[in-house]
Design a protein around this motif. Sequence first.
Motif, PDB file in Angstrom:
ATOM      1  N   THR A 172       0.809  -1.107  -0.103  1.00 12.31           N
ATOM      2  CA  THR A 172      -0.029   0.113   0.002  1.00 12.31           C
ATOM      3  C   THR A 172       0.906   1.223   0.156  1.00 12.31           C
ATOM      4  N   PHE A 173       1.742   1.394   0.950  1.00 12.16           N
ATOM      5  CA  PHE A 173       2.468   2.538   0.902  1.00 12.16           C
ATOM      6  C   PHE A 173       3.547   2.483  -0.221  1.00 12.16           C
ATOM      7  N   SER A 174       3.960   1.251  -0.766  1.00 12.75           N
ATOM      8  CA  SER A 174       4.818   1.413  -2.013  1.00 12.75           C
ATOM      9  C   SER A 174       4.068   2.025  -3.190  1.00 12.75           C
ATOM     10  N   ALA A 175       3.024   1.546  -3.256  1.00 15.40           N
ATOM     11  CA  ALA A 175       2.348   1.993  -4.262  1.00 15.40           C
ATOM     12  C   ALA A 175       1.893   3.450  -4.223  1.00 15.40           C
ATOM     13  N   ALA A 176       1.424   3.938  -2.976  1.00 14.72           N
ATOM     14  CA  ALA A 176       1.270   5.284  -2.847  1.00 14.72           C
ATOM     15  C   ALA A 176       2.659   6.276  -3.072  1.00 14.72           C
ATOM     16  N   ASN A 177       3.787   5.586  -2.827  1.00 15.65           N
ATOM     17  CA  ASN A 177       4.918   6.423  -2.981  1.00 15.65           C
ATOM     18  C   ASN A 177       5.350   6.412  -4.368  1.00 15.65           C
ATOM     19  N   LEU A 178       5.105   5.484  -5.093  1.00 13.65           N
ATOM     20  CA  LEU A 178       5.232   5.485  -6.516  1.00 13.65           C
ATOM     21  C   LEU A 178       4.196   6.522  -7.325  1.00 13.65           C
ATOM     22  N   ALA A 179       2.915   6.514  -6.995  1.00 13.98           N
ATOM     23  CA  ALA A 179       2.155   7.335  -7.425  1.00 13.98           C
ATOM     24  C   ALA A 179       2.367   8.559  -7.060  1.00 13.98           C
ATOM     25  N   TYR A 180       2.829   9.095  -5.907  1.00  8.26           N
ATOM     26  CA  TYR A 180       3.238  10.234  -5.251  1.00  8.26           C
ATOM     27  C   TYR A 180       4.592  10.767  -6.142  1.00  8.26           C
TER      28      TYR A 180
ATOM     29  N   TRP B  90       9.184   6.130 -19.041  1.00  6.98           N
ATOM     30  CA  TRP B  90       8.483   5.040 -18.748  1.00  6.98           C
ATOM     31  C   TRP B  90       9.163   3.596 -18.105  1.00  6.98           C
ATOM     32  N   PRO B  91      10.638   3.499 -18.356  1.00  5.97           N
ATOM     33  CA  PRO B  91      11.382   2.631 -17.774  1.00  5.97           C
ATOM     34  C   PRO B  91      11.342   2.720 -16.237  1.00  5.97           C
ATOM     35  N   ILE B  92      11.376   4.028 -15.624  1.00  7.29           N
ATOM     36  CA  ILE B  92      11.504   4.270 -14.335  1.00  7.29           C
ATOM     37  C   ILE B  92      10.206   3.998 -13.678  1.00  7.29           C
ATOM     38  N   VAL B  93       9.072   4.225 -14.184  1.00  8.35           N
ATOM     39  CA  VAL B  93       7.612   3.876 -13.926  1.00  8.35           C
ATOM     40  C   VAL B  93       7.543   2.170 -13.941  1.00  8.35           C
ATOM     41  N   ALA B  94       7.949   1.809 -15.229  1.00  4.31           N
ATOM     42  CA  ALA B  94       7.713   0.208 -15.006  1.00  4.31           C
ATOM     43  C   ALA B  94       8.603  -0.508 -14.017  1.00  4.31           C
ATOM     44  N   TRP B  95       9.820   0.035 -13.703  1.00  2.00           N
ATOM     45  CA  TRP B  95      10.574  -0.824 -12.395  1.00  2.00           C
ATOM     46  C   TRP B  95       9.985  -0.453 -11.414  1.00  2.00           C
ATOM     47  N   GLY B  96       9.743   0.841 -11.154  1.00  2.00           N
ATOM     48  CA  GLY B  96       8.863   0.980  -9.901  1.00  2.00           C
ATOM     49  C   GLY B  96       7.607   0.008  -9.581  1.00  2.00           C
ATOM     50  N   ALA B  97       6.876  -0.050 -10.723  1.00  2.00           N
ATOM     51  CA  ALA B  97       5.617  -1.075 -10.682  1.00  2.00           C
ATOM     52  C   ALA B  97       6.234  -2.212 -10.221  1.00  2.00           C
ATOM     53  N   VAL B  98       7.370  -2.859 -11.181  1.00  2.00           N
ATOM     54  CA  VAL B  98       7.856  -4.306 -10.830  1.00  2.00           C
ATOM     55  C   VAL B  98       8.349  -4.367  -9.410  1.00  2.00           C
ATOM     56  N   GLY B  99       8.832  -3.358  -8.768  1.00  2.00           N
ATOM     57  CA  GLY B  99       8.972  -3.210  -7.381  1.00  2.00           C
ATOM     58  C   GLY B  99       7.957  -3.426  -6.357  1.00  2.00           C
ATOM     59  N   VAL B 100       6.754  -2.653  -6.923  1.00  2.00           N
ATOM     60  CA  VAL B 100       5.544  -2.814  -6.248  1.00  2.00           C
ATOM     61  C   VAL B 100       5.073  -4.096  -6.142  1.00  2.00           C
ATOM     62  N   ALA B 101       5.153  -4.632  -7.289  1.00  2.00           N
ATOM     63  CA  ALA B 101       4.428  -6.224  -7.579  1.00  2.00           C
ATOM     64  C   ALA B 101       5.346  -7.178  -6.585  1.00  2.00           C
ATOM     65  N   ALA B 102       6.594  -6.611  -6.504  1.00  2.00           N
ATOM     66  CA  ALA B 102       7.614  -7.881  -5.863  1.00  2.00           C
ATOM     67  C   ALA B 102       7.266  -7.656  -4.259  1.00  2.00           C
ATOM     68  N   ILE B 103       7.090  -6.517  -3.984  1.00  2.00           N
ATOM     69  CA  ILE B 103       6.592  -6.159  -2.451  1.00  2.00           C
ATOM     70  C   ILE B 103       5.506  -6.835  -2.101  1.00  2.00           C
TER      71      ILE B 103
ATOM     72  N   ALA C 299       4.543  14.125  -8.455  1.00  2.00           N
ATOM     73  CA  ALA C 299       5.629  15.029  -7.990  1.00  2.00           C
ATOM     74  C   ALA C 299       6.261  15.431  -9.370  1.00  2.00           C
ATOM     75  N   TYR C 300       6.800  14.614 -10.073  1.00  2.00           N
ATOM     76  CA  TYR C 300       7.423  14.885 -11.444  1.00  2.00           C
ATOM     77  C   TYR C 300       6.514  15.065 -12.601  1.00  2.00           C
ATOM     78  N   ASN C 301       5.132  15.753 -12.276  1.00  2.00           N
ATOM     79  CA  ASN C 301       4.411  16.194 -13.178  1.00  2.00           C
ATOM     80  C   ASN C 301       4.086  15.359 -14.355  1.00  2.00           C
ATOM     81  N   PHE C 302       4.032  13.772 -14.009  1.00  2.31           N
ATOM     82  CA  PHE C 302       3.752  12.844 -14.926  1.00  2.31           C
ATOM     83  C   PHE C 302       4.851  12.832 -16.164  1.00  2.31           C
ATOM     84  N   THR C 303       6.069  13.241 -16.037  1.00  4.29           N
ATOM     85  CA  THR C 303       7.017  13.283 -17.161  1.00  4.29           C
ATOM     86  C   THR C 303       8.182  12.226 -16.750  1.00  4.29           C
ATOM     87  N   LEU C 304       8.018  11.490 -15.713  1.00  5.10           N
ATOM     88  CA  LEU C 304       9.050  10.233 -15.534  1.00  5.10           C
ATOM     89  C   LEU C 304       9.342   9.255 -16.699  1.00  5.10           C
TER      90      LEU C 304
END
Length: 184
Positions: free
Chosen positions: A86-94, A105-118, A98-103
């Motif tokens: 829950t907190f990891s997904a919220a931190n990824l969304a934050y 896609w590989p960074i967001v994809a790795w973040g999503a993989v991390g959230v899934a692993a957690i 915070a980067y105004n949706f300009t990150l």
Amino acid sequence: MLLILGWFLISGYYDNKSLYNQIPQRIAAMPLLNKIFGEYRSRRLGQYIEHNLGALAGNFYFGIMLGSMGTLGFLLGLPLDIRHITFSAANLAYAVSAYNFTLAWPIVAWGAVGVAAIGVTNLFVSFTLALWVAMRSRKRRMSELKPLWGKFWRRAMSRPIDLFIAPKPAIEAVKTPPLEEKQG
């Protein structure tokens, strides 16, 4: 570990407080509540509080403790953090917001993989602990489950969707003919 111990202590405290102070009976007898919701619903609310106050309070305070762990670590200068989906997904969304949706896609994809692993780790640990407690309550050993693991992995490899969506029964229930009435 201290968080879980605190959760148990808080839950037990509120369960005992509810019974000692007769909170369910007081809720059921509140004139304003009876006037608004009726006597039956007020009594049902009191019964709900009687059976769930400890769990509700424990979960509330557990969330507070989990949520404040990072801040507490920062204030103490310790590398305290929690790894919960829950907190990891919220931190990824934050972070994405915070980067105004300009990150990229590989960074967001790795973040999503991390959230899934957690999430997978959280589920594995919680289900393993629940199974361990259930086996101990029945005075059974975990080694008694060995025959099931082979069946589980064969099913997981052949039909992994069955782990997420329950399969339909293979054999439909056989309808029994109605009983004949006795003529007397």
